[in-house]
Scaffold this motif. Sequence first.
Motif, PDB file in Angstrom:
ATOM      1  N   VAL A 144     -18.421  15.547 -14.188  1.00 27.28           N
ATOM      2  CA  VAL A 144     -18.384  14.081 -14.122  1.00 27.28           C
ATOM      3  C   VAL A 144     -17.170  13.635 -13.319  1.00 27.28           C
ATOM      4  CG1 VAL A 144     -19.613  13.674 -16.293  1.00 27.28           C
ATOM      5  CG2 VAL A 144     -17.127  13.939 -16.323  1.00 27.28           C
ATOM      6  N   ASP A 145     -17.331  12.522 -12.612  1.00 27.92           N
ATOM      7  CA  ASP A 145     -16.201  11.885 -11.931  1.00 27.92           C
ATOM      8  C   ASP A 145     -15.557  10.909 -12.905  1.00 27.92           C
ATOM      9  OD1 ASP A 145     -16.531  13.188  -9.552  1.00 27.92           O
ATOM     10  OD2 ASP A 145     -17.812  11.647  -8.673  1.00 27.92           O
ATOM     11  N   VAL A 146     -14.230  10.923 -12.958  1.00 25.84           N
ATOM     12  CA  VAL A 146     -13.507  10.005 -13.850  1.00 25.84           C
ATOM     13  C   VAL A 146     -12.477   9.224 -13.040  1.00 25.84           C
ATOM     14  CG1 VAL A 146     -13.809  11.487 -15.865  1.00 25.84           C
ATOM     15  CG2 VAL A 146     -11.776  11.763 -14.417  1.00 25.84           C
ATOM     16  N   LYS A 147     -12.021   8.140 -13.636  1.00 23.82           N
ATOM     17  CA  LYS A 147     -10.968   7.370 -12.974  1.00 23.82           C
ATOM     18  C   LYS A 147      -9.737   8.258 -12.799  1.00 23.82           C
ATOM     19  CE  LYS A 147     -12.155   2.686 -14.464  1.00 23.82           C
ATOM     20  NZ  LYS A 147     -11.700   1.492 -15.215  1.00 23.82           N
ATOM     21  N   PRO A 148      -9.121   8.216 -11.632  1.00 23.65           N
ATOM     22  CA  PRO A 148      -7.966   9.084 -11.388  1.00 23.65           C
ATOM     23  C   PRO A 148      -6.777   8.700 -12.266  1.00 23.65           C
ATOM     24  CG  PRO A 148      -8.229   7.502  -9.606  1.00 23.65           C
ATOM     25  CD  PRO A 148      -9.439   7.368 -10.474  1.00 23.65           C
ATOM     26  N   GLU A 149      -6.028   9.701 -12.676  1.00 24.63           N
ATOM     27  CA  GLU A 149      -4.795   9.459 -13.418  1.00 24.63           C
ATOM     28  C   GLU A 149      -3.623   9.457 -12.439  1.00 24.63           C
ATOM     29  OE1 GLU A 149      -4.309  12.220 -16.561  1.00 24.63           O
ATOM     30  OE2 GLU A 149      -6.208  11.728 -17.555  1.00 24.63           O
ATOM     31  N   PHE A 150      -2.740   8.499 -12.627  1.00 28.69           N
ATOM     32  CA  PHE A 150      -1.578   8.403 -11.736  1.00 28.69           C
ATOM     33  C   PHE A 150      -0.479   7.627 -12.453  1.00 28.69           C
ATOM     34  CE2 PHE A 150      -4.260   4.753 -11.007  1.00 28.69           C
ATOM     35  CZ  PHE A 150      -3.387   3.685 -10.900  1.00 28.69           C
ATOM     36  N   LYS A 151       0.728   7.797 -11.972  1.00 30.98           N
ATOM     37  CA  LYS A 151       1.876   7.088 -12.530  1.00 30.98           C
ATOM     38  C   LYS A 151       2.170   5.861 -11.682  1.00 30.98           C
ATOM     39  CE  LYS A 151       6.728   7.724 -13.826  1.00 30.98           C
ATOM     40  NZ  LYS A 151       7.893   8.656 -13.824  1.00 30.98           N
ATOM     41  N   LEU A 152       2.392   4.739 -12.355  1.00 30.92           N
ATOM     42  CA  LEU A 152       2.691   3.507 -11.630  1.00 30.92           C
ATOM     43  C   LEU A 152       4.035   3.598 -10.928  1.00 30.92           C
ATOM     44  CD1 LEU A 152       1.600   0.531 -13.936  1.00 30.92           C
ATOM     45  CD2 LEU A 152       0.803   0.979 -11.610  1.00 30.92           C
ATOM     46  N   ALA A 153       4.040   3.273  -9.655  1.00 28.39           N
ATOM     47  CA  ALA A 153       5.294   3.119  -8.923  1.00 28.39           C
ATOM     48  C   ALA A 153       5.890   1.759  -9.296  1.00 28.39           C
ATOM     49  CB  ALA A 153       5.030   3.206  -7.421  1.00 28.39           C
ATOM     50  N   PRO A 154       7.175   1.522  -9.033  1.00 30.62           N
ATOM     51  CA  PRO A 154       7.767   0.214  -9.347  1.00 30.62           C
ATOM     52  C   PRO A 154       6.965  -0.911  -8.688  1.00 30.62           C
ATOM     53  CG  PRO A 154       9.476   1.786  -8.756  1.00 30.62           C
ATOM     54  CD  PRO A 154       8.170   2.463  -8.489  1.00 30.62           C
ATOM     55  N   TYR A 155       6.623  -1.911  -9.479  1.00 29.18           N
ATOM     56  CA  TYR A 155       5.815  -3.007  -8.954  1.00 29.18           C
ATOM     57  C   TYR A 155       6.492  -4.374  -9.081  1.00 29.18           C
ATOM     58  CZ  TYR A 155       4.568  -3.154 -13.934  1.00 29.18           C
ATOM     59  OH  TYR A 155       4.610  -3.196 -15.309  1.00 29.18           O
ATOM     60  N   LYS A 156       7.675  -4.386  -9.703  1.00 31.66           N
ATOM     61  CA  LYS A 156       8.455  -5.619  -9.755  1.00 31.66           C
ATOM     62  C   LYS A 156       9.524  -5.589  -8.666  1.00 31.66           C
ATOM     63  CE  LYS A 156       7.868  -6.237 -14.751  1.00 31.66           C
ATOM     64  NZ  LYS A 156       8.541  -6.331 -16.055  1.00 31.66           N
ATOM     65  N   GLN A 157       9.909  -6.771  -8.226  1.00 36.01           N
ATOM     66  CA  GLN A 157      10.923  -6.906  -7.181  1.00 36.01           C
ATOM     67  C   GLN A 157      10.496  -6.252  -5.865  1.00 36.01           C
ATOM     68  OE1 GLN A 157      13.773  -8.840  -7.385  1.00 36.01           O
ATOM     69  NE2 GLN A 157      12.760  -9.475  -9.277  1.00 36.01           N
ATOM     70  N   ILE A 158       9.197  -6.288  -5.572  1.00 42.10           N
ATOM     71  CA  ILE A 158       8.727  -5.829  -4.261  1.00 42.10           C
ATOM     72  C   ILE A 158       9.256  -6.787  -3.199  1.00 42.10           C
ATOM     73  CG2 ILE A 158       6.681  -5.560  -2.797  1.00 42.10           C
ATOM     74  CD1 ILE A 158       5.165  -4.611  -5.237  1.00 42.10           C
ATOM     75  N   THR A 159       9.890  -6.243  -2.175  1.00 44.40           N
ATOM     76  CA  THR A 159      10.488  -7.081  -1.131  1.00 44.40           C
ATOM     77  C   THR A 159       9.451  -7.439  -0.077  1.00 44.40           C
ATOM     78  OG1 THR A 159      12.676  -6.106  -1.472  1.00 44.40           O
ATOM     79  CG2 THR A 159      12.281  -7.222   0.633  1.00 44.40           C
ATOM     80  N   GLU A 190      -1.567 -15.021   1.440  1.00 47.07           N
ATOM     81  CA  GLU A 190      -0.890 -14.077   2.332  1.00 47.07           C
ATOM     82  C   GLU A 190       0.107 -13.210   1.567  1.00 47.07           C
ATOM     83  OE1 GLU A 190       0.773 -16.633   5.264  1.00 47.07           O
ATOM     84  OE2 GLU A 190      -1.094 -16.816   6.416  1.00 47.07           O
ATOM     85  N   LEU A 191       0.862 -13.849   0.645  1.00 50.82           N
ATOM     86  CA  LEU A 191       1.822 -13.097  -0.170  1.00 50.82           C
ATOM     87  C   LEU A 191       1.107 -12.054  -1.029  1.00 50.82           C
ATOM     88  CD1 LEU A 191       4.262 -15.904  -1.387  1.00 50.82           C
ATOM     89  CD2 LEU A 191       4.839 -13.971   0.088  1.00 50.82           C
ATOM     90  N   THR A 192      -0.019 -12.476  -1.613  1.00 51.10           N
ATOM     91  CA  THR A 192      -0.813 -11.556  -2.432  1.00 51.10           C
ATOM     92  C   THR A 192      -1.248 -10.353  -1.610  1.00 51.10           C
ATOM     93  OG1 THR A 192      -1.615 -13.373  -3.829  1.00 51.10           O
ATOM     94  CG2 THR A 192      -2.889 -11.336  -3.841  1.00 51.10           C
ATOM     95  N   GLY A 193      -1.735 -10.614  -0.393  1.00 48.34           N
ATOM     96  CA  GLY A 193      -2.181  -9.534   0.479  1.00 48.34           C
ATOM     97  C   GLY A 193      -1.051  -8.571   0.832  1.00 48.34           C
ATOM     98  N   LEU A 194       0.143  -9.121   1.117  1.00 51.52           N
ATOM     99  CA  LEU A 194       1.291  -8.280   1.474  1.00 51.52           C
ATOM    100  C   LEU A 194       1.746  -7.429   0.288  1.00 51.52           C
ATOM    101  CD1 LEU A 194       3.325 -10.896   3.557  1.00 51.52           C
ATOM    102  CD2 LEU A 194       2.190  -8.852   4.447  1.00 51.52           C
ATOM    103  N   ILE A 195       1.750  -8.039  -0.904  1.00 51.70           N
ATOM    104  CA  ILE A 195       2.161  -7.298  -2.100  1.00 51.70           C
ATOM    105  C   ILE A 195       1.148  -6.207  -2.425  1.00 51.70           C
ATOM    106  CG2 ILE A 195       2.468  -7.492  -4.601  1.00 51.70           C
ATOM    107  CD1 ILE A 195       3.697 -10.272  -4.083  1.00 51.70           C
ATOM    108  N   PHE A 196      -0.139  -6.537  -2.332  1.00 51.89           N
ATOM    109  CA  PHE A 196      -1.182  -5.535  -2.589  1.00 51.89           C
ATOM    110  C   PHE A 196      -1.072  -4.372  -1.609  1.00 51.89           C
ATOM    111  CE2 PHE A 196      -4.568  -8.339  -4.893  1.00 51.89           C
ATOM    112  CZ  PHE A 196      -3.653  -8.565  -5.908  1.00 51.89           C
ATOM    113  N   GLN A 197      -0.749  -4.679  -0.357  1.00 49.80           N
ATOM    114  CA  GLN A 197      -0.595  -3.625   0.643  1.00 49.80           C
ATOM    115  C   GLN A 197       0.575  -2.706   0.288  1.00 49.80           C
ATOM    116  OE1 GLN A 197      -2.665  -3.013   3.430  1.00 49.80           O
ATOM    117  NE2 GLN A 197      -1.507  -1.105   3.309  1.00 49.80           N
ATOM    118  N   GLU A 198       1.679  -3.313  -0.191  1.00 52.23           N
ATOM    119  CA  GLU A 198       2.829  -2.514  -0.625  1.00 52.23           C
ATOM    120  C   GLU A 198       2.455  -1.605  -1.788  1.00 52.23           C
ATOM    121  OE1 GLU A 198       6.314  -2.160   0.077  1.00 52.23           O
ATOM    122  OE2 GLU A 198       5.616  -2.856   2.030  1.00 52.23           O
TER     123      GLU A 198
END
Length: 358
Positions: free
Chosen positions: A41-56, A216-224
Amino acid sequence: MIDQSYAQVVKELKLEVVDFPKNINVGPYKEQVPLLVSCEVDVKPEFKLAPYKQITIKKKPVNVDEKDIEKELDQLRENAAEYKKVDRPCQETDIIRLDMQAQRDGKIFKPWTHTHVGIKLGLATYGQDFDQKIIGLKPSDTLSFSIGYPEDFRHEQVAGHTIDFDIKVIEIREKTLPKIDDELVSTLTNYQTVDELKNETRKKLEQKLKNKEKGELTGLIFQELFDNHSFEVPESMIEREVKQSFKNFENQLEESYFTLQQYLKSTGKTVEDIELDLKETATIKIKTELILEKIIKEESIDVSDEDIEEEIKTYPEYDTPEKVKKALQEIDKESFSHALKQKKVANFLIAHANIIPT
């Protein structure tokens, strides 16, 4: 029995399965011996969150310019334009009335054969070449001409054909724009003066710019976020998204009176090229959604019934309690809640971003 056992195992192992099981193998059956079944079966990948606050994020501030306001007022003038009958050669932006006969392959082409039909020059209703043939003619003038239409012309019935026209100009009307004054404003809008209209126009444009900037800000943050996380997305998730995107693409073409074959011919692309482009987009979309899903869980971002109701109230079409109540009964609550969570997490990320004006 196998289905029940499968569901139980998935639950016990806390697997987030994203597709149907594959490579199912059922062992030999023996009385009083548990049946052995295996599958992948395919499952959702497990991963560790990178820092997501204070994205410049570096962002150029945008302000409403007086030219933007004047442009909106010019649109009001356009809406109030009058077309007055004139006795002169027709020019671009005139409205002309014609008797028109069109032939395709020596036979009358009924869709383009009209009596006293109105045409606004400049819109290229019958193509730019048609408009250029008409410009300069005067009332009562007649003209016969032929136009060869390219294979990718928007009207499929004439694409790749030569159309023979016989036309007679009946009348010409010239566009006249009114002056913007208090009288025009009070007649055509809910405002009484030009200054009042300008102030309200400024407010609306500022809100529009804020919404655009937020997007636009949302798009830039999502890209980061996408760039800062490295994990593989199961192929089955990507394939499902590509299939849905391809179906949506075909529907968009149909709404534009364009077939898939016409699009492929005009762009020189193949179905495989489109699917490859969609695959890249699908990968970005799914990966970003998985990251956001994890942030939503980490930050305990939730959506209540009150949140849903308040969101619906922001839509102009639901401007009465009755309409809001009806919308609450008709919406797909699960899909709406998902979209609202996405909006909430975007607002959260913007609020916690380090935005540097450039």
